[in-house]
Design a protein around this motif. Structure first.
Motif, PDB file in Angstrom:
ATOM      1  N   TYR A 189       1.810  34.578 -11.683  1.00 12.08           N
ATOM      2  CA  TYR A 189       3.348  34.763 -11.766  1.00 12.08           C
ATOM      3  C   TYR A 189       3.669  35.873 -12.394  1.00 12.08           C
ATOM      4  N   ARG A 190       3.160  35.998 -13.614  1.00 10.35           N
ATOM      5  CA  ARG A 190       3.816  37.149 -14.479  1.00 10.35           C
ATOM      6  C   ARG A 190       3.234  38.639 -14.047  1.00 10.35           C
ATOM      7  N   ARG A 191       2.114  38.540 -13.465  1.00 14.14           N
ATOM      8  CA  ARG A 191       1.712  39.768 -12.786  1.00 14.14           C
ATOM      9  C   ARG A 191       2.452  40.228 -11.467  1.00 14.14           C
ATOM     10  N   GLY A 192       3.299  39.570 -11.150  1.00  9.96           N
ATOM     11  CA  GLY A 192       4.218  39.892 -10.070  1.00  9.96           C
ATOM     12  C   GLY A 192       4.075  39.127  -8.653  1.00  9.96           C
ATOM     13  N   HIS A 193       3.043  38.071  -8.767  1.00 14.38           N
ATOM     14  CA  HIS A 193       3.042  37.012  -7.573  1.00 14.38           C
ATOM     15  C   HIS A 193       4.013  35.875  -7.607  1.00 14.38           C
ATOM     16  N   SER A 194       5.463  36.453  -7.540  1.00 11.05           N
ATOM     17  CA  SER A 194       6.444  35.535  -7.872  1.00 11.05           C
ATOM     18  C   SER A 194       7.134  34.837  -6.404  1.00 11.05           C
ATOM     19  N   GLU A 195       6.743  35.373  -5.248  1.00  9.13           N
ATOM     20  CA  GLU A 195       6.916  34.551  -4.199  1.00  9.13           C
ATOM     21  C   GLU A 195       5.936  33.463  -3.944  1.00  9.13           C
ATOM     22  N   GLN A 196       6.372  32.187  -3.703  1.00  2.02           N
ATOM     23  CA  GLN A 196       5.711  31.023  -3.509  1.00  2.02           C
ATOM     24  C   GLN A 196       4.435  31.141  -2.741  1.00  2.02           C
TER      25      GLN A 196
ATOM     26  N   ALA B  57       2.092  43.842 -14.817  1.00  2.00           N
ATOM     27  CA  ALA B  57       2.494  42.557 -15.417  1.00  2.00           C
ATOM     28  C   ALA B  57       3.984  42.788 -15.842  1.00  2.00           C
ATOM     29  N   GLN B  58       4.642  41.840 -15.780  1.00  2.00           N
ATOM     30  CA  GLN B  58       6.235  41.922 -16.096  1.00  2.00           C
ATOM     31  C   GLN B  58       6.359  41.205 -17.489  1.00  2.00           C
ATOM     32  N   PRO B  59       7.236  41.754 -18.423  1.00  2.00           N
ATOM     33  CA  PRO B  59       7.323  41.030 -19.542  1.00  2.00           C
ATOM     34  C   PRO B  59       7.712  39.692 -19.477  1.00  2.00           C
ATOM     35  N   PHE B  60       7.499  38.593 -20.145  1.00  2.00           N
ATOM     36  CA  PHE B  60       7.543  37.208 -20.238  1.00  2.00           C
ATOM     37  C   PHE B  60       8.961  36.944 -20.974  1.00  2.00           C
ATOM     38  N   THR B  61       9.831  36.686 -20.271  1.00  2.00           N
ATOM     39  CA  THR B  61      11.102  36.391 -21.082  1.00  2.00           C
ATOM     40  C   THR B  61      11.651  34.808 -20.831  1.00  2.00           C
ATOM     41  N   GLY B  62      10.873  33.869 -20.458  1.00  2.00           N
ATOM     42  CA  GLY B  62      11.264  32.562 -20.037  1.00  2.00           C
ATOM     43  C   GLY B  62      11.337  32.556 -18.613  1.00  2.00           C
ATOM     44  N   MET B  63      11.542  31.245 -18.017  1.00  2.00           N
ATOM     45  CA  MET B  63      11.686  30.927 -16.640  1.00  2.00           C
ATOM     46  C   MET B  63      12.944  30.054 -16.409  1.00  2.00           C
ATOM     47  N   MET B  64      13.502  30.528 -15.287  1.00  2.00           N
ATOM     48  CA  MET B  64      14.590  29.783 -14.678  1.00  2.00           C
ATOM     49  C   MET B  64      14.059  28.639 -14.073  1.00  2.00           C
ATOM     50  N   PRO B  65      14.765  27.302 -14.081  1.00  2.00           N
ATOM     51  CA  PRO B  65      14.127  26.172 -13.224  1.00  2.00           C
ATOM     52  C   PRO B  65      13.506  26.473 -12.071  1.00  2.00           C
ATOM     53  N   SER B  66      14.303  27.444 -11.288  1.00  2.00           N
ATOM     54  CA  SER B  66      13.838  27.667  -9.846  1.00  2.00           C
ATOM     55  C   SER B  66      12.333  28.100  -9.790  1.00  2.00           C
ATOM     56  N   GLN B  67      12.271  29.241 -10.887  1.00  2.00           N
ATOM     57  CA  GLN B  67      10.866  29.929 -11.106  1.00  2.00           C
ATOM     58  C   GLN B  67       9.931  28.811 -11.403  1.00  2.00           C
TER      59      GLN B  67
ATOM     60  N   ALA C  67       9.810  25.814 -10.839  1.00  2.00           N
ATOM     61  CA  ALA C  67       9.583  24.831  -9.865  1.00  2.00           C
ATOM     62  C   ALA C  67       8.579  25.554  -8.844  1.00  2.00           C
ATOM     63  N   ILE C  68       8.430  26.612  -8.604  1.00  2.00           N
ATOM     64  CA  ILE C  68       7.537  27.322  -7.783  1.00  2.00           C
ATOM     65  C   ILE C  68       6.142  27.499  -8.403  1.00  2.00           C
ATOM     66  N   VAL C  69       5.985  27.737  -9.717  1.00  2.00           N
ATOM     67  CA  VAL C  69       4.677  27.703 -10.637  1.00  2.00           C
ATOM     68  C   VAL C  69       4.215  26.118 -10.562  1.00  2.00           C
TER      69      VAL C  69
END
Length: 72
Positions: free
Chosen positions: A48-55, A3-13, A15-17
């Protein structure tokens, strides 16, 4: 995956979620209750936080989990 540390999301991120969440809750098999929607939103963010960041990867992983948890 770690898991990656959660530091907030960009609008594009975000949008994927949001797209992944929307696709899951609109699926005909999704048992649409307020509780299921809330739990699903948490699950999508966790994946998403666990690294599944590609749509496509996020959608594939979340659908597998959602079908086990929320299929009517």
């Amino acid at each position: 995956m770690q898991a990656q540390p959660f530091t907030g999301m960009m609008p594009s991120q975000f949008a994927i979620v949001q797209l992944v969440f929307d696709e899951i809750v609109q699926a005909p098999w999704f048992q649409d209750t307020q509780e299921a929607r809330e739990d699903c939103s948490v699950m999508v963010l966790q994946q998403y936080r666990r690294g599944h960041s590609e749509q496509d990867d996020l959608l594939r992983e979340c659908i597998a989990i959602a079908r086990q948890r929320y299929a009517a």
